[in-house]
Design a protein around this motif. Sequence first.
Motif, PDB file in Angstrom:
ATOM      1  N   ILE A  69      18.007 -10.525   8.868  1.00 39.48           N
ATOM      2  CA  ILE A  69      17.752 -11.918   8.506  1.00 39.48           C
ATOM      3  C   ILE A  69      17.004 -12.552   9.671  1.00 39.48           C
ATOM      4  O   ILE A  69      17.468 -12.516  10.811  1.00 39.48           O
ATOM      5  CB  ILE A  69      19.063 -12.665   8.216  1.00 39.48           C
ATOM      6  CG1 ILE A  69      19.738 -12.060   6.984  1.00 39.48           C
ATOM      7  CG2 ILE A  69      18.809 -14.152   8.043  1.00 39.48           C
ATOM      8  CD1 ILE A  69      21.084 -12.633   6.666  1.00 39.48           C
ATOM      9  N   LYS A  70      15.844 -13.098   9.395  1.00 41.95           N
ATOM     10  CA  LYS A  70      15.013 -13.703  10.427  1.00 41.95           C
ATOM     11  C   LYS A  70      14.855 -15.191  10.127  1.00 41.95           C
ATOM     12  O   LYS A  70      14.746 -15.587   8.973  1.00 41.95           O
ATOM     13  CB  LYS A  70      13.635 -13.044  10.466  1.00 41.95           C
ATOM     14  CG  LYS A  70      13.674 -11.554  10.764  1.00 41.95           C
ATOM     15  CD  LYS A  70      14.353 -11.246  12.056  1.00 41.95           C
ATOM     16  CE  LYS A  70      13.369 -10.966  13.133  1.00 41.95           C
ATOM     17  NZ  LYS A  70      14.003 -10.662  14.413  1.00 41.95           N
TER      18      LYS A  70
ATOM     19  N   ARG B  62      14.258 -23.960  10.595  1.00 40.92           N
ATOM     20  CA  ARG B  62      15.446 -24.099   9.749  1.00 40.92           C
ATOM     21  C   ARG B  62      15.398 -23.206   8.521  1.00 40.92           C
ATOM     22  O   ARG B  62      16.334 -23.193   7.730  1.00 40.92           O
ATOM     23  CB  ARG B  62      15.637 -25.547   9.332  1.00 40.92           C
ATOM     24  CG  ARG B  62      14.537 -26.086   8.470  1.00 40.92           C
ATOM     25  CD  ARG B  62      14.763 -27.539   8.145  1.00 40.92           C
ATOM     26  NE  ARG B  62      13.664 -28.021   7.330  1.00 40.92           N
ATOM     27  CZ  ARG B  62      13.810 -28.834   6.321  1.00 40.92           C
ATOM     28  NH1 ARG B  62      14.998 -29.263   5.988  1.00 40.92           N
ATOM     29  NH2 ARG B  62      12.769 -29.225   5.638  1.00 40.92           N
ATOM     30  N   PHE B  63      14.314 -22.487   8.352  1.00 42.52           N
ATOM     31  CA  PHE B  63      14.165 -21.618   7.189  1.00 42.52           C
ATOM     32  C   PHE B  63      14.593 -20.194   7.549  1.00 42.52           C
ATOM     33  O   PHE B  63      14.242 -19.691   8.613  1.00 42.52           O
ATOM     34  CB  PHE B  63      12.717 -21.605   6.687  1.00 42.52           C
ATOM     35  CG  PHE B  63      12.225 -22.972   6.330  1.00 42.52           C
ATOM     36  CD1 PHE B  63      12.636 -23.587   5.162  1.00 42.52           C
ATOM     37  CD2 PHE B  63      11.369 -23.651   7.179  1.00 42.52           C
ATOM     38  CE1 PHE B  63      12.195 -24.856   4.842  1.00 42.52           C
ATOM     39  CE2 PHE B  63      10.919 -24.918   6.856  1.00 42.52           C
ATOM     40  CZ  PHE B  63      11.332 -25.529   5.687  1.00 42.52           C
ATOM     41  N   ALA B  64      15.314 -19.562   6.648  1.00 46.16           N
ATOM     42  CA  ALA B  64      15.769 -18.191   6.879  1.00 46.16           C
ATOM     43  C   ALA B  64      15.212 -17.291   5.782  1.00 46.16           C
ATOM     44  O   ALA B  64      15.165 -17.675   4.609  1.00 46.16           O
ATOM     45  CB  ALA B  64      17.290 -18.118   6.890  1.00 46.16           C
ATOM     46  N   GLY B  65      14.798 -16.120   6.169  1.00 43.94           N
ATOM     47  CA  GLY B  65      14.314 -15.131   5.221  1.00 43.94           C
ATOM     48  C   GLY B  65      14.897 -13.782   5.588  1.00 43.94           C
ATOM     49  O   GLY B  65      15.508 -13.616   6.644  1.00 43.94           O
ATOM     50  N   GLN B  66      14.714 -12.809   4.720  1.00 47.44           N
ATOM     51  CA  GLN B  66      15.252 -11.487   4.984  1.00 47.44           C
ATOM     52  C   GLN B  66      14.165 -10.448   4.815  1.00 47.44           C
ATOM     53  O   GLN B  66      13.406 -10.477   3.847  1.00 47.44           O
ATOM     54  CB  GLN B  66      16.407 -11.171   4.040  1.00 47.44           C
ATOM     55  CG  GLN B  66      17.068  -9.853   4.357  1.00 47.44           C
ATOM     56  CD  GLN B  66      18.307  -9.615   3.526  1.00 47.44           C
ATOM     57  OE1 GLN B  66      18.638 -10.395   2.653  1.00 47.44           O
ATOM     58  NE2 GLN B  66      18.982  -8.522   3.804  1.00 47.44           N
ATOM     59  N   ARG B  67      14.111  -9.516   5.772  1.00 42.67           N
ATOM     60  CA  ARG B  67      13.191  -8.390   5.653  1.00 42.67           C
ATOM     61  C   ARG B  67      13.710  -7.434   4.580  1.00 42.67           C
ATOM     62  O   ARG B  67      14.898  -7.415   4.286  1.00 42.67           O
ATOM     63  CB  ARG B  67      13.093  -7.639   6.977  1.00 42.67           C
ATOM     64  CG  ARG B  67      12.399  -8.422   8.064  1.00 42.67           C
ATOM     65  CD  ARG B  67      12.274  -7.585   9.306  1.00 42.67           C
ATOM     66  NE  ARG B  67      11.593  -8.314  10.365  1.00 42.67           N
ATOM     67  CZ  ARG B  67      11.564  -7.933  11.617  1.00 42.67           C
ATOM     68  NH1 ARG B  67      12.187  -6.816  11.977  1.00 42.67           N
ATOM     69  NH2 ARG B  67      10.926  -8.635  12.519  1.00 42.67           N
ATOM     70  N   SER B  68      12.827  -6.622   4.061  1.00 43.28           N
ATOM     71  CA  SER B  68      13.199  -5.692   3.003  1.00 43.28           C
ATOM     72  C   SER B  68      14.046  -4.554   3.555  1.00 43.28           C
ATOM     73  O   SER B  68      13.885  -4.132   4.704  1.00 43.28           O
ATOM     74  CB  SER B  68      11.956  -5.098   2.349  1.00 43.28           C
ATOM     75  OG  SER B  68      11.173  -6.116   1.779  1.00 43.28           O
TER      76      SER B  68
END
Length: 97
Positions: free
Chosen positions: A64-65, A69-75
């Motif tokens: 999770i990166k 304030r936004f969080a995303g996830q690598r595959s």
Amino acid sequence: MKLTDVIRRPLITEKTSIMREQDGRTIVFQVAAHANKTEIKRAVEKLLGSKVGRVRTAIVHGKIKRQGRFAGQRSDWKKAYVTLREGERMPEIFEGA
């Protein structure tokens, strides 16, 4: 499915280099997430011309990166530890790595 779709790329890291130096028979690849062990074995034997002894697979979960304030996830992705049979030589492309 094509053989080049099963094997994405070899993983050349410090850990995999140490493994290759210790036993001289283990190669690590990033593979397709839906590929099974028999498909991986068949693809390595056809592409590299070496007989495979065993294949171990592991799924690497994406981190999770955050960006502010936004969080995303690598595959998530899959890697395969391919051990060559006793007496087989390491392919030439891995000798210098």
